[in-house]
Design a protein around this motif. Structure first.
Motif, PDB file in Angstrom:
ATOM      1  N   ARG A  12       0.816  -1.205   0.000  1.00 31.71           N
ATOM      2  CA  ARG A  12       0.000   0.000   0.000  1.00 31.71           C
ATOM      3  C   ARG A  12       0.856   1.264   0.000  1.00 31.71           C
ATOM      4  O   ARG A  12       0.588   2.217  -0.763  1.00 31.71           O
ATOM      5  N   LEU A  13       1.900   1.303   0.822  1.00 29.65           N
ATOM      6  CA  LEU A  13       2.752   2.490   0.876  1.00 29.65           C
ATOM      7  C   LEU A  13       3.500   2.706  -0.438  1.00 29.65           C
ATOM      8  O   LEU A  13       3.685   3.847  -0.871  1.00 29.65           O
ATOM      9  N   ALA A  14       3.933   1.633  -1.083  1.00 25.10           N
ATOM     10  CA  ALA A  14       4.609   1.772  -2.375  1.00 25.10           C
ATOM     11  C   ALA A  14       3.668   2.380  -3.407  1.00 25.10           C
ATOM     12  O   ALA A  14       4.060   3.277  -4.183  1.00 25.10           O
ATOM     13  N   LEU A  15       2.416   1.931  -3.415  1.00 18.82           N
ATOM     14  CA  LEU A  15       1.449   2.473  -4.368  1.00 18.82           C
ATOM     15  C   LEU A  15       1.131   3.930  -4.062  1.00 18.82           C
ATOM     16  O   LEU A  15       1.018   4.758  -4.971  1.00 18.82           O
ATOM     17  N   GLU A  16       0.972   4.262  -2.776  1.00 21.09           N
ATOM     18  CA  GLU A  16       0.700   5.661  -2.412  1.00 21.09           C
ATOM     19  C   GLU A  16       1.884   6.555  -2.786  1.00 21.09           C
ATOM     20  O   GLU A  16       1.687   7.669  -3.302  1.00 21.09           O
ATOM     21  N   ALA A  17       3.099   6.075  -2.532  1.00 20.67           N
ATOM     22  CA  ALA A  17       4.282   6.852  -2.906  1.00 20.67           C
ATOM     23  C   ALA A  17       4.364   7.002  -4.420  1.00 20.67           C
ATOM     24  O   ALA A  17       4.728   8.071  -4.937  1.00 20.67           O
ATOM     25  N   GLY A  18       4.008   5.942  -5.139  1.00 20.84           N
ATOM     26  CA  GLY A  18       4.015   6.013  -6.593  1.00 20.84           C
ATOM     27  C   GLY A  18       3.054   7.071  -7.119  1.00 20.84           C
ATOM     28  O   GLY A  18       3.374   7.797  -8.071  1.00 20.84           O
ATOM     29  N   ASP A  19       1.879   7.184  -6.507  1.00 22.87           N
ATOM     30  CA  ASP A  19       0.927   8.218  -6.916  1.00 22.87           C
ATOM     31  C   ASP A  19       1.518   9.614  -6.701  1.00 22.87           C
ATOM     32  O   ASP A  19       1.375  10.504  -7.556  1.00 22.87           O
ATOM     33  N   ALA A  20       2.164   9.808  -5.542  1.00 22.24           N
ATOM     34  CA  ALA A  20       2.765  11.116  -5.250  1.00 22.24           C
ATOM     35  C   ALA A  20       3.871  11.439  -6.242  1.00 22.24           C
ATOM     36  O   ALA A  20       3.996  12.576  -6.717  1.00 22.24           O
ATOM     37  N   ILE A  21       4.673  10.442  -6.577  1.00 19.96           N
ATOM     38  CA  ILE A  21       5.764  10.631  -7.534  1.00 19.96           C
ATOM     39  C   ILE A  21       5.210  10.978  -8.917  1.00 19.96           C
ATOM     40  O   ILE A  21       5.697  11.896  -9.589  1.00 19.96           O
ATOM     41  N   MET A  22       4.197  10.251  -9.354  1.00 13.61           N
ATOM     42  CA  MET A  22       3.666  10.467 -10.700  1.00 13.61           C
ATOM     43  C   MET A  22       2.965  11.812 -10.828  1.00 13.61           C
ATOM     44  O   MET A  22       2.936  12.390 -11.917  1.00 13.61           O
ATOM     45  N   GLU A  23       2.424  12.320  -9.732  1.00 12.62           N
ATOM     46  CA  GLU A  23       1.817  13.659  -9.774  1.00 12.62           C
ATOM     47  C   GLU A  23       2.872  14.704 -10.120  1.00 12.62           C
ATOM     48  O   GLU A  23       2.640  15.607 -10.932  1.00 12.62           O
ATOM     49  N   ILE A  24       4.056  14.568  -9.524  1.00 13.74           N
ATOM     50  CA  ILE A  24       5.143  15.502  -9.806  1.00 13.74           C
ATOM     51  C   ILE A  24       5.759  15.209 -11.181  1.00 13.74           C
ATOM     52  O   ILE A  24       6.078  16.131 -11.941  1.00 13.74           O
ATOM     53  N   PHE A 141      -4.241  -0.465 -10.156  1.00 13.08           N
ATOM     54  CA  PHE A 141      -4.137  -1.057  -8.838  1.00 13.08           C
ATOM     55  C   PHE A 141      -5.215  -0.539  -7.892  1.00 13.08           C
ATOM     56  O   PHE A 141      -5.617   0.624  -7.959  1.00 13.08           O
ATOM     57  N   ASP A 142      -5.662  -1.409  -7.009  1.00  7.53           N
ATOM     58  CA  ASP A 142      -6.465  -1.037  -5.852  1.00  7.53           C
ATOM     59  C   ASP A 142      -5.519  -1.114  -4.659  1.00  7.53           C
ATOM     60  O   ASP A 142      -4.913  -2.164  -4.417  1.00  7.53           O
ATOM     61  N   LYS A 143      -5.396  -0.025  -3.920  1.00  3.10           N
ATOM     62  CA  LYS A 143      -4.403   0.005  -2.842  1.00  3.10           C
ATOM     63  C   LYS A 143      -4.702  -0.987  -1.721  1.00  3.10           C
ATOM     64  O   LYS A 143      -3.796  -1.438  -1.028  1.00  3.10           O
ATOM     65  N   ASP A 144      -5.957  -1.324  -1.559  1.00  2.64           N
ATOM     66  CA  ASP A 144      -6.342  -2.178  -0.442  1.00  2.64           C
ATOM     67  C   ASP A 144      -6.573  -3.632  -0.831  1.00  2.64           C
ATOM     68  O   ASP A 144      -6.458  -4.523   0.011  1.00  2.64           O
ATOM     69  N   VAL A 145      -6.900  -3.865  -2.085  1.00  4.00           N
ATOM     70  CA  VAL A 145      -7.225  -5.222  -2.534  1.00  4.00           C
ATOM     71  C   VAL A 145      -6.313  -5.596  -3.706  1.00  4.00           C
ATOM     72  O   VAL A 145      -6.432  -5.014  -4.790  1.00  4.00           O
ATOM     73  N   PRO A 146      -5.399  -6.543  -3.516  1.00  2.00           N
ATOM     74  CA  PRO A 146      -4.512  -6.930  -4.612  1.00  2.00           C
ATOM     75  C   PRO A 146      -5.289  -7.492  -5.801  1.00  2.00           C
ATOM     76  O   PRO A 146      -6.309  -8.177  -5.637  1.00  2.00           O
ATOM     77  N   GLY A 147      -4.804  -7.190  -6.986  1.00  2.00           N
ATOM     78  CA  GLY A 147      -5.362  -7.761  -8.196  1.00  2.00           C
ATOM     79  C   GLY A 147      -4.708  -9.099  -8.500  1.00  2.00           C
ATOM     80  O   GLY A 147      -4.026  -9.678  -7.648  1.00  2.00           O
ATOM     81  N   PRO A 148      -4.899  -9.622  -9.718  1.00  2.00           N
ATOM     82  CA  PRO A 148      -4.259 -10.888 -10.092  1.00  2.00           C
ATOM     83  C   PRO A 148      -2.741 -10.802  -9.931  1.00  2.00           C
ATOM     84  O   PRO A 148      -2.130  -9.812 -10.340  1.00  2.00           O
ATOM     85  N   ARG A 149      -2.175 -11.840  -9.342  1.00  2.00           N
ATOM     86  CA  ARG A 149      -0.735 -11.858  -9.072  1.00  2.00           C
ATOM     87  C   ARG A 149      -0.099 -13.035  -9.801  1.00  2.00           C
ATOM     88  O   ARG A 149      -0.564 -14.170  -9.685  1.00  2.00           O
ATOM     89  N   THR A 150       0.949 -12.743 -10.539  1.00  2.00           N
ATOM     90  CA  THR A 150       1.665 -13.772 -11.285  1.00  2.00           C
ATOM     91  C   THR A 150       2.892 -14.210 -10.499  1.00  2.00           C
ATOM     92  O   THR A 150       3.752 -13.381 -10.191  1.00  2.00           O
TER      93      THR A 150
END
Length: 265
Positions: A12-24, A141-150
């Protein structure tokens, strides 16, 4: 450490950080400054670091935290610790080439046992599950619910036709000389800790790094690669790469799929 909880928090933290990074990343312009070692830093590094650090400290208040962007943490010494590079591949970020990652790992007794590597511009998320195995999840991605994982697994290498990956921003003659010791079928370049993940996913067999890196650059990718059946060793003596070293600096190293006949440089 509760690895089930750790997996969810790191993802979850990686995805949240990714959103912040992509905004910039998507803004018209962003300020690039130089740190004391002349490496670049941006607001994206700092915003992602603040977000990840706060989240980890809230979830695991009794676990030591080492992060690239907080110099005071570089003197921490502990048998178990979390280690973070909030934006690995800042040069790739600044050049808008996409090969940058968010890296969070947990190290126990010198070994990175769990980790997450998120490449937000590529929408590729690599991480270890509670049992230590490695998976890849693709966006959206859904931050709380993982999608399909390979499930991830290194490939069985052909030493007569190896797949090699090397640094995009730090390639040098010494690296090329070392790679020339192998029979190479395909050679690709990639930035940041993505190189570990390409070996972990079977897209490469060998990643040599003959240059300066720090443990926060490598721990998460190392954990993912180990979870896929790969290994990382020191360049000189091929001993397993250890973590928690004084100053958190790495020696030169080789990441590879077992079966590669390692050469001496």
């Amino acid at each position: 450490m509760d690895f089930e909880t750790l997996t969810g928090v790191m993802r979850r933290l990686a995805l949240e950080a990714g959103d912040a990074i992509m905004e910039i990343y998507g803004s018209d312009d962003f300020d690039v400054r130089s740190k004391s070692d002349d490496s670049p830093v941006t607001a994206a590094d700092e915003r992602a670091d603040a977000l990840i650090s706060a989240g980890l400290r809230a979830a695991f208040p009794d676990t030591a935290l080492v992060t690239e962007e907080q110099a005071a943490s570089h003197g921490v010494s502990a048998d178990e610790f979390l280690i973070v590079d909030p934006l690995d591949g800042t040069k790739e970020f600044v050049k808008r080439r996409g090969d940058f990652t968010v890296n969070i790992a947990f190290v126990s007794n010198g070994v990175p046992v769990r980790g997450v590597v998120y490449a937000p511009a590529r929408e590729r998320l690599f991480y270890t599950l509670a049992d230590g195995s490695a998976v890849e999840e693709r966006g959206p991605f859904d931050k709380d619910v993982p999608g399909p994982r390979t499930p991830m697994s290194v490939r069985t290498p052909d030493n007569g036709a190896l797949l090699v990956v090397a640094s995009k921003s730090h390639r040098d003659a010494a690296t090329d000389d070392y790679i020339s010791l192998y029979d190479v079928a395909d050679m690709k370049s990639a930035g940041s800790s993505l190189k570990f993940c390409l070996v972990a996913s079977g897209e490469a067999d060998l990643y040599p790094r003959l240059g300066r890196t720090m443990e926060w650059d490598t721990a998460a990718g190392h954990a993912v690669l180990a979870g896929a059946g790969g290994a990382v060793v020191a360049f000189d003596d091929h001993a397993p790469l250890r973590y928690g070293k004084d100053g958190y600096a790495n020696p030169f190293f080789i990441a590879y799929a077992p079966g590669v006949e390692l050469r001496r440089g």
